[in-house]
Design an enzyme around this catalytic site. Structure first.
Site, PDB file in Angstrom:
ATOM      1  N   GLN A 100       8.726  18.565 -48.517  1.00 55.16           N
ATOM      2  CA  GLN A 100       7.787  18.394 -47.403  1.00 55.16           C
ATOM      3  C   GLN A 100       6.634  19.377 -47.563  1.00 55.16           C
ATOM      4  OE1 GLN A 100      10.093  17.946 -43.490  1.00 55.16           O
ATOM      5  NE2 GLN A 100      11.555  18.931 -44.828  1.00 55.16           N
ATOM      6  N   ASN A 101       6.714  20.213 -48.594  1.00 60.03           N
ATOM      7  CA  ASN A 101       5.719  21.272 -48.746  1.00 60.03           C
ATOM      8  C   ASN A 101       4.468  20.772 -49.444  1.00 60.03           C
ATOM      9  OD1 ASN A 101       7.487  22.909 -47.511  1.00 60.03           O
ATOM     10  ND2 ASN A 101       8.245  23.886 -49.368  1.00 60.03           N
ATOM     11  N   ASP A 103       2.506  23.115 -51.054  1.00 60.51           N
ATOM     12  CA  ASP A 103       2.065  24.308 -51.786  1.00 60.51           C
ATOM     13  C   ASP A 103       2.126  24.204 -53.305  1.00 60.51           C
ATOM     14  OD1 ASP A 103       4.826  24.684 -52.396  1.00 60.51           O
ATOM     15  OD2 ASP A 103       5.117  25.985 -50.660  1.00 60.51           O
ATOM     16  N   HIS A 118       4.346  15.135 -48.297  1.00 66.93           N
ATOM     17  CA  HIS A 118       3.190  15.453 -47.462  1.00 66.93           C
ATOM     18  C   HIS A 118       1.964  15.824 -48.299  1.00 66.93           C
ATOM     19  CE1 HIS A 118       6.211  16.395 -43.975  1.00 66.93           C
ATOM     20  NE2 HIS A 118       6.101  15.113 -44.241  1.00 66.93           N
ATOM     21  N   CYS A 126     -13.437  13.848 -51.489  1.00 68.94           N
ATOM     22  CA  CYS A 126     -14.515  13.562 -50.540  1.00 68.94           C
ATOM     23  C   CYS A 126     -14.249  12.191 -49.930  1.00 68.94           C
ATOM     24  CB  CYS A 126     -15.858  13.565 -51.267  1.00 68.94           C
ATOM     25  SG  CYS A 126     -17.177  12.927 -50.226  1.00 68.94           S
ATOM     26  N   SER A 193      14.654  23.751 -44.407  1.00 69.12           N
ATOM     27  CA  SER A 193      13.953  22.802 -43.525  1.00 69.12           C
ATOM     28  C   SER A 193      14.605  22.788 -42.152  1.00 69.12           C
ATOM     29  CB  SER A 193      13.985  21.389 -44.113  1.00 69.12           C
ATOM     30  OG  SER A 193      13.390  20.480 -43.190  1.00 69.12           O
ATOM     31  N   GLU A 220      18.255  29.169 -39.874  1.00 67.73           N
ATOM     32  CA  GLU A 220      18.661  28.782 -38.516  1.00 67.73           C
ATOM     33  C   GLU A 220      19.471  27.489 -38.527  1.00 67.73           C
ATOM     34  OE1 GLU A 220      14.749  30.118 -36.051  1.00 67.73           O
ATOM     35  OE2 GLU A 220      14.532  29.109 -37.954  1.00 67.73           O
TER      36      GLU A 220
HETATM   37  P1  NAD Z   1       9.806  24.227 -40.665  1.00 68.72           P
HETATM   38  O1  NAD Z   1       8.753  25.294 -40.583  1.00 68.72           O
HETATM   39  O2  NAD Z   1       9.921  23.280 -39.542  1.00 68.72           O
HETATM   40  O3  NAD Z   1      11.252  24.899 -40.901  1.00 68.72           O
HETATM   41  C1  NAD Z   1      11.462  25.865 -41.866  1.00 68.72           C
HETATM   42  C2  NAD Z   1      12.906  26.301 -41.784  1.00 68.72           C
HETATM   43  O4  NAD Z   1      13.145  27.196 -42.870  1.00 68.72           O
HETATM   44  C3  NAD Z   1      13.240  27.054 -40.486  1.00 68.72           C
HETATM   45  O5  NAD Z   1      14.341  26.427 -39.847  1.00 68.72           O
HETATM   46  C4  NAD Z   1      13.603  28.474 -40.965  1.00 68.72           C
HETATM   47  O6  NAD Z   1      14.697  29.016 -40.274  1.00 68.72           O
HETATM   48  C5  NAD Z   1      13.969  28.252 -42.411  1.00 68.72           C
HETATM   49  N1  NAD Z   1      13.681  29.404 -43.285  1.00 68.72           N
HETATM   50  C6  NAD Z   1      12.594  30.194 -43.295  1.00 68.72           C
HETATM   51  N2  NAD Z   1      12.686  31.128 -44.251  1.00 68.72           N
HETATM   52  C7  NAD Z   1      13.894  30.936 -44.852  1.00 68.72           C
HETATM   53  C8  NAD Z   1      14.594  31.596 -45.911  1.00 68.72           C
HETATM   54  N3  NAD Z   1      14.083  32.658 -46.548  1.00 68.72           N
HETATM   55  N4  NAD Z   1      15.822  31.133 -46.266  1.00 68.72           N
HETATM   56  C9  NAD Z   1      16.381  30.063 -45.609  1.00 68.72           C
HETATM   57  N5  NAD Z   1      15.754  29.408 -44.602  1.00 68.72           N
HETATM   58  C10 NAD Z   1      14.531  29.829 -44.231  1.00 68.72           C
HETATM   59  O7  NAD Z   1       9.540  23.482 -42.043  1.00 68.72           O
HETATM   60  P2  NAD Z   1       9.759  21.989 -42.468  1.00 68.72           P
HETATM   61  O8  NAD Z   1      11.086  21.522 -42.023  1.00 68.72           O
HETATM   62  O9  NAD Z   1       9.407  21.944 -43.902  1.00 68.72           O
HETATM   63  O10 NAD Z   1       8.651  21.128 -41.694  1.00 68.72           O
HETATM   64  C11 NAD Z   1       7.381  21.646 -41.424  1.00 68.72           C
HETATM   65  C12 NAD Z   1       6.162  20.993 -41.956  1.00 68.72           C
HETATM   66  O11 NAD Z   1       5.407  22.117 -42.321  1.00 68.72           O
HETATM   67  C13 NAD Z   1       6.245  20.181 -43.200  1.00 68.72           C
HETATM   68  O12 NAD Z   1       5.615  19.010 -42.920  1.00 68.72           O
HETATM   69  C14 NAD Z   1       5.390  20.938 -44.248  1.00 68.72           C
HETATM   70  O13 NAD Z   1       4.453  20.086 -44.853  1.00 68.72           O
HETATM   71  C15 NAD Z   1       4.602  21.935 -43.460  1.00 68.72           C
HETATM   72  N6  NAD Z   1       4.474  23.290 -44.039  1.00 68.72           N
HETATM   73  C16 NAD Z   1       4.477  23.467 -45.385  1.00 68.72           C
HETATM   74  C17 NAD Z   1       4.358  24.754 -45.895  1.00 68.72           C
HETATM   75  C18 NAD Z   1       4.357  24.925 -47.392  1.00 68.72           C
HETATM   76  O14 NAD Z   1       3.879  24.041 -48.106  1.00 68.72           O
HETATM   77  N7  NAD Z   1       4.901  26.034 -47.905  1.00 68.72           N
HETATM   78  C19 NAD Z   1       4.282  25.848 -45.049  1.00 68.72           C
HETATM   79  C20 NAD Z   1       4.273  25.620 -43.650  1.00 68.72           C
HETATM   80  C21 NAD Z   1       4.375  24.320 -43.160  1.00 68.72           C
END
Ligand code: NAD
Length: 248
Positions: A100-101, A103, A118, A126, A193, A220
């Site tokens: 879902q990232n 990055d 995503h 553009c 996630s 969590e």
């Molecule tokens: P989320 O932010 O909803 O959940 C992240 C989960 O990861 C949390 O429950 C947290 O407790 C857990 N977490 C954080 N650090 C951790 C670690 N060190 N070890 C274990 N668990 C850990 O993220 P999601 O479920 O991916 O959904 C959010 C949306 O955010 C996605 O659509 C994504 O595209 C976007 N997003 C992406 C990035 C990225 O590309 N790195 C960053 C922020 C948000």
């Protein structure tokens, strides 16, 4: 047997693993997540600012809201957990990595079988003339306050990062590939996630409905923990270090 040992035993015997990664796999690289403690959701009404219609209406606000995330991504290196998945792919144990990232860190770690549900913020386009761009320099300029909105050099339209915004559909090929890989897998491992963003959060249900074991590693609790074969509440760095000691 301890949960971590049960998870490692499942990985050891599996040959078609699907990994579903979320923002938590990248927090140890310095990229904030959305919903974890201290995540971006606490500060910004993201659904409004990071939506497709908000981008059209006011791209400057979009770039201001995402500057913290995008500039952290520009500096980040893959974590131990990204490296673990690349290693498992080398060992021919990976069916697909579904992320879902946005990055690009799975690519940086050397993984190849990736579905970016995503999109990626590393490139942009553009919406006017369809020119394509590498984005990192633009994000740095926004973060330094030199540019409010990156504009297309040819037609001066606001450049859009190649990411799926709120209100957008998922890229069809990536979604269909993710469902097919989930149906074909012999183990799903969910890494970092919150499992609240749909449709990505449907994938563990597809795996469970097909009788596949599911391992979740997250700081969590998630709504899937009770149904999962193993749910570990801990840091991915610790889990990946233990796994790499076995598979590295
Ligand atoms: P989320 O932010 O909803 O959940 C992240 C989960 O990861 C949390 O429950 C947290 O407790 C857990 N977490 C954080 N650090 C951790 C670690 N060190 N070890 C274990 N668990 C850990 O993220 P999601 O479920 O991916 O959904 C959010 C949306 O955010 C996605 O659509 C994504 O595209 C976007 N997003 C992406 C990035 C990225 O590309 N790195 C960053 C922020 C948000």
């Amino acid at each position: 047997m301890a949960d971590i040992d049960r998870a490692l035993a499942l990985i050891r015997k599996s040959k078609r693993i699907v990994a579903l990664s979320g923002a938590g796999i990248s927090t140890e690289a310095g990229i904030p997540d959305f919903r974890g403690a201290g995540g971006m959701w606490e500060n910004v009404p993201l659904t409004e600012q990071l939506s497709a219609s908000a981008f059209k209406r006011d791209p400057g606000t979009f770039y201001r809201a995402s500057a913290r995330l995008f500039s952290a991504i520009g500096k980040a290196q893959p974590t131990m957990a990204h490296r673990l998945l690349a290693r498992l792919e080398e060992l021919e144990k990976i069916e697909a990595i579904i992320t879902q990232n946005i990055d690009g860190l799975h690519h940086s770690a050397g993984s190849r079988k990736i579905f970016e549900l995503h999109g990626t913020c590393r490139t942009g386009h553009c919406p006017g003339c369809r020119a394509t761009f590498e984005m990192s320099e633009f994000y740095d300029q926004v973060a330094r306050g030199e540019v409010e909105t990156p504009l297309c050099s040819s037609c001066k339209t606001a450049i859009r990062p190649d990411i799926v915004l709120f209100e957008d559909m998922l890229p069809e090929e990536a979604w269909e590939g993710s469902v097919a890989a989930t149906e074909a897998c012999d183990l799903m491992v969910v890494l970092g996630s919150s499992l609240v963003v749909y449709p990505a959060a449907e994938l563990p249900m597809i795996a469970l409905s097909g009788g596949k074991p599911v391992v979740i590693v997250n700081l969590e609790a998630t709504i899937y923990d009770q149904m999962a074969t193993v749910a570990i509440h801990g840091k991915l760095g610790d889990f990946a270090t233990a796994a790499l000691a076995l598979f590295g």
